[in-house]
Structure formats: structure tokens, C-alpha cells
Design a protein around this motif. Structure first.
Motif, short mmCIF file in Angstrom:
data_model
loop_
_atom_site.label_atom_id
_atom_site.label_comp_id
_atom_site.label_asym_id
_atom_site.label_seq_id
_atom_site.Cartn_x
_atom_site.Cartn_y
_atom_site.Cartn_z
N GLY A 144 20.95 40.40 41.38
CA GLY A 144 21.41 40.29 40.00
C GLY A 144 21.34 38.89 39.43
O GLY A 144 21.89 38.62 38.37
N ARG A 145 20.64 37.98 40.10
CA ARG A 145 20.52 36.60 39.65
C ARG A 145 19.05 36.24 39.46
O ARG A 145 18.23 36.45 40.35
N GLU A 146 18.72 35.72 38.33
CA GLU A 146 17.42 35.12 38.08
C GLU A 146 17.55 33.61 38.27
O GLU A 146 18.40 32.98 37.66
N LEU A 147 16.71 33.04 39.12
CA LEU A 147 16.71 31.60 39.35
C LEU A 147 15.55 30.99 38.59
O LEU A 147 14.42 31.49 38.66
N VAL A 148 15.84 29.92 37.88
CA VAL A 148 14.86 29.28 37.00
C VAL A 148 14.73 27.82 37.38
O VAL A 148 15.73 27.16 37.70
N PHE A 149 13.53 27.30 37.33
CA PHE A 149 13.30 25.86 37.41
C PHE A 149 12.64 25.43 36.11
O PHE A 149 11.72 26.10 35.63
N ALA A 150 13.09 24.32 35.54
CA ALA A 150 12.47 23.81 34.32
C ALA A 150 12.38 22.30 34.36
O ALA A 150 13.38 21.63 34.67
N SER A 151 11.21 21.77 34.08
CA SER A 151 11.05 20.34 33.89
C SER A 151 10.48 20.11 32.50
O SER A 151 9.38 20.60 32.18
N PHE A 152 11.24 19.40 31.69
CA PHE A 152 10.89 19.23 30.28
C PHE A 152 10.17 17.91 30.03
O PHE A 152 10.29 16.95 30.79
N VAL A 153 9.45 17.86 28.94
CA VAL A 153 8.88 16.63 28.41
C VAL A 153 9.85 16.07 27.37
O VAL A 153 10.77 16.76 26.93
N GLY A 154 9.66 14.83 26.98
CA GLY A 154 10.31 14.27 25.81
C GLY A 154 11.80 14.06 25.88
O GLY A 154 12.44 13.86 24.84
N GLU A 155 12.39 14.05 27.07
CA GLU A 155 13.84 13.82 27.15
C GLU A 155 14.19 12.42 26.67
O GLU A 155 15.22 12.22 26.01
N GLU A 156 13.36 11.45 27.00
CA GLU A 156 13.66 10.06 26.67
C GLU A 156 13.50 9.75 25.19
O GLU A 156 13.87 8.67 24.73
N VAL A 157 12.93 10.68 24.43
CA VAL A 157 12.72 10.45 23.00
C VAL A 157 13.44 11.51 22.18
O VAL A 157 12.94 11.95 21.13
N GLY A 158 14.61 11.93 22.65
CA GLY A 158 15.44 12.83 21.85
C GLY A 158 15.42 14.28 22.25
O GLY A 158 15.86 15.14 21.48
N GLY A 159 14.92 14.59 23.45
CA GLY A 159 14.97 15.96 23.93
C GLY A 159 13.98 16.89 23.26
O GLY A 159 14.27 18.09 23.08
N THR A 160 12.79 16.40 22.93
CA THR A 160 11.83 17.24 22.20
C THR A 160 11.38 18.45 23.02
O THR A 160 11.19 19.54 22.47
N GLY A 161 11.21 18.27 24.33
CA GLY A 161 10.79 19.39 25.16
C GLY A 161 11.86 20.45 25.27
O GLY A 161 11.58 21.66 25.15
N ALA A 162 13.10 20.04 25.53
CA ALA A 162 14.19 20.99 25.62
C ALA A 162 14.37 21.75 24.31
O ALA A 162 14.57 22.97 24.30
N ARG A 163 14.30 21.04 23.21
CA ARG A 163 14.48 21.70 21.91
C ARG A 163 13.37 22.71 21.64
O ARG A 163 13.62 23.80 21.12
#
Length: 387
Positions: free
Chosen positions: A139-158
Motif C-alpha cells: 500500500g506504499r508507493e515509493l518515489v525518488f525525485a531530483s529537481f532542477v532549479g532549486e538554487e534559483v527559486g525552486g523552478t523544477g519543483a514548481r
């Protein structure tokens, strides 16, 4: 997850260190593509044969899924990092054997040195290996995420959030080591945000020999500064931990020459926000001729799920106990991270990672191999835990 007492443990520890060195060597301050390629290729090779799904989105985020992927009732836990870095110092850059630009990576005295080692490719490597090795509960989905743009305001996460990335829980692998005491990796349950604002005071120019003929914008700006100085800094409490924000005027510019009454004056303000609270900077607009503009607003984070916060701390304490280390604690963090964007979108977040205070963004940036191994244990342990 590999057995802590088995013969494979040194290989796993070395694997995390080797993967860290590989990721750190890849320049990613101006273009994250090559680093994202390395992360994507490793995940496809190491996890897709066992049933994981690996994706690369339009902006370069790398996201992988395993476990109860097709179960609409499943809860999801994401291990989250970023693979962009701030620009390196000159001594952190060299060329590789192919004549291409590469970051200098050194391993000595139990640490890995190089741009991005602490912030945060080491923790990304630990999360990648933990994602591969952990077996999530039913019943658990495990996710890995590596984003771009964290150092310039979180553009990848957004971008990911706007495209539907919405885990129920997320561990953001930013630094939390040595916060409560030396040689522990704590669990951050809240961090500050940052709101950058500008106050512009408009006036009317006149010759300085007849100041009454104009309207001095600097005087109006000073009145606005007095309003800012009178404001209470934002503060709150998250699971018993106090989070104290701040408000400070950080710049002022008005006037162009000594004999002219200035008709414009600009003030910059740095505000460290806390979950649910901000200073009432709009009050400065009560001063005639003053306009307030928000230039950047990086959201704070406050964990919204006590059971998840406790489960993460339990996983961290188990890892520390196995290694004979002092117990970690719930703490707060002064810096904004991508956890703020995820929390704002409804994900229950904590922060737990290898970087120590004073390491990120420096010309001597480094990360401890012992702490990377510890983070692997925490991430894999949490991924296999129920709460």
C-alpha cells in the motif's frame, strides 16, 4: 535493504561514495542536463529491471516510482533532492581526460570535496541507492525525485507540482547534520521561508536650495523604514519547536546628485517568514507616495503530520543506534528548501540530509562519507517503515 551485519555493507557504503563522486564531477551550475542524464541512466539501469518506472520531464527533473504504483488507495513517500548547484570557485573546476570541463573531486580524510558534494549531490546519491534497495510496505508507493532549479527559486519543483507531482509525504534530503549536537543527523520539522520586498518612495524633484518646492522621496522612505522597524517579526511553533523569523532593511538608494531634492528612493527588505505567519509590510504603504512590491517569496515549511515526523525520527534514531551514535532530535532549519513548495501544495514534509552548517556554497565544500552512509540507512529505513 541490505543487511547491516552482512558482508555487502562495505560495498554499499563504497557505492554511495563512488556515486557521489561521479555526480559531483559533472558541472551543473549553468546547465543541469548532464547531471540529470547520469541520474536517469543509473536509475534505469539499477531499478527498471526490478519494476520501477523512471521519467524525465520537460524541464529536466528526474522522477522514479516503485511499489504500489497502480494502487489508487496507496500512500506515497518521496525522497527528494536537486542536482543543480551554485557556480563553483575557480579552483573547483578543471578539465577531464576528454578535455571537457569537470568539477574537481577529491576524497581525503573520510570526506568528499567538490562543488555540490554537500548541497546536495551526496544526499541525492544516498537517496538513489536507498530507493533501489528499499522494499516499501504494502500500500506504499515509493518515489525518488531530483529537481532542477532549486538554487534559483525552486523552478523544477514548481514545474513538477504544476504537472501533478503530489506525494502524500516527502523527505527532502537537504542538510540537517550537526544541528542539535555534533555528529548527528537530525530531522527538520520546520524551516523558514524568504520574502524579498521593495519599497519605492516617490517624491517631487526641486533644487536643493529650495527644498520646500519639492517632495523629498528620501524622507518618505525614512518614514517607511520607521514603519518596518516597528513591525513584529513573524514567529510560530511547530510540534513544540519555536520558529522565529526576522525582518530587516538591507538596502537604500535615493538621489542622484548633491544639489537636487530626490524624487525617488528605493528600499530593499529581507524577511524570513515562518509557517502561517508574515510581517505586515503592507503597512508601509500608509506613508504617502510609498509602494510595496514583493520580488520573491520562497515559502516556509512546517510538517503537518506528527506521525510522519515521528516515524522519520524513529528511522534516524535506529540508524544512529546501529552506529553507536547519539540520538538525533526534531529541529528547525533557517534556510528555505524545495520542502516549502511541496508543503504549500499539501505534502507533509520533513528535511533530513548530510550537509553540515558552513559547508554548502563554499570553495572547500565537502561531505562526510560516514554521514552519507548514515543517510542511506535513514532513507531506506523510513521507506520500509509503516506509520
Amino acid at each position: 535493504m541490505q543487511n547491516d551485519t552482512g558482508g555487502e555493507e562495505p560495498n554499499r557504503r563504497e557505492e554511495v561514495a563512488d556515486l557521489t563522486e561521479r555526480l559531483v564531477s559533472i558541472p551543473s551550475h549553468a546547465d543541469e542536463t548532464a547531471a540529470g542524464d547520469a541520474i536517469e541512466d543509473w536509475l534505469r539501469e539499477e531499478t527498471e529491471p526490478a519494476g520501477a518506472t523512471v521519467e524525465r520531464d520537460a524541464v529536466g527533473n528526474v522522477i522514479a516510482y516503485k511499489g504500489a504504483i497502480d494502487d489508487p488507495e496507496a500512500t506515497s513517500l518521496a525522497l527528494v533532492g536537486h542536482h543543480d548547484v551554485v557556480p563553483p570557485d575557480d579552483e573547483q573546476v578543471d578539465t577531464n581526460e576528454a578535455g571537457e570541463e569537470a568539477y574537481v573531486v577529491e576524497r581525503r580524510d573520510g570526506r568528499i570535496y567538490g562543488r555540490g558534494a554537500a548541497d546536495m549531490k551526496g544526499a541525492v546519491a544516498a537517496a538513489m541507492v536507498a530507493f533501489r534497495d528499499a522494499t516499501p510496505p504494502a500500500g506504499r508507493e515509493l518515489v525518488f525525485a531530483s529537481f532542477v532549479g532549486e538554487e534559483v527559486g525552486g523552478t523544477g519543483a514548481r514545474h513538477a507540482i504544476e504537472a501533478g507531482f503530489a506525494p502524500d509525504y516527502a523527505l527532502i534530503a537537504e542538510g540537517s547534520t550537526n544541528y542539535s549536537k555534533p555528529d548527528v543527523t537530525d530531522v527538520v520539522i520546520a524551516h523558514k521561508g524568504r520574502r524579498a520586498s521593495t519599497l519605492v518612495a516617490e517624491g517631487a524633484a526641486a533644487h536643493a536650495s529650495e527644498p520646500e518646492a519639492g517632495e523629498n522621496a528620501v524622507y518618505r522612505a525614512c518614514d517607511a523604514v520607521d514603519v518596518v522597524r516597528s513591525l513584529d517579526a513573524p514567529e510560530t511553533t511547530v510540534f513544540g519547536e519555536d520558529v522565529q523569523g526576522s525582518v530587516a532593511v538591507t538596502g537604500m538608494h535615493g538621489g542622484e546628485t548633491w544639489n537636487v531634492i530626490p524624487d525617488r528612493c528605493e528600499i530593499t527588505i529581507d524577511e524570513r517568514t515562518v509557517p502561517g505567519e508574515r510581517a505586515d509590510l503592507a503597512r508601509a504603504e500608509e506613508v504617502p507616495g510609498v509602494e510595496w512590491t514583493v520580488e520573491q517569496d520562497l515559502p516556509p515549511m512546517g510538517c503537518t503530520d506528527g506521525a510522519f515526523a515521528d516515524a522519520t525520527l524513529a528511522a534516524a534514531r535506529e540508524a544512529h543506534a546501529t552506529l553507536g551514535l547519539d540520538e538525533p532530535e526534531h529541529v528547525t532549519k533557517p534556510h528555505a528548501t524545495d520542502a516549502g513548495w511541496l508543503a504549500e501544495a499539501g505534502t507533509a514534509c520533513v528535511v533530513c540530509g548530510a550537509s553540515e552548517p558552513g559547508e554548502a556554497h563554499t570553495r572547500t565544500e565537502s561531505v562526510s562519507i560516514d554521514v552519507l552512509d548514515r543517510c542511506y540507512r535513514i532513507y531506506a529505513g523510513l521507506a520500509e517503515r509503516r506509520w
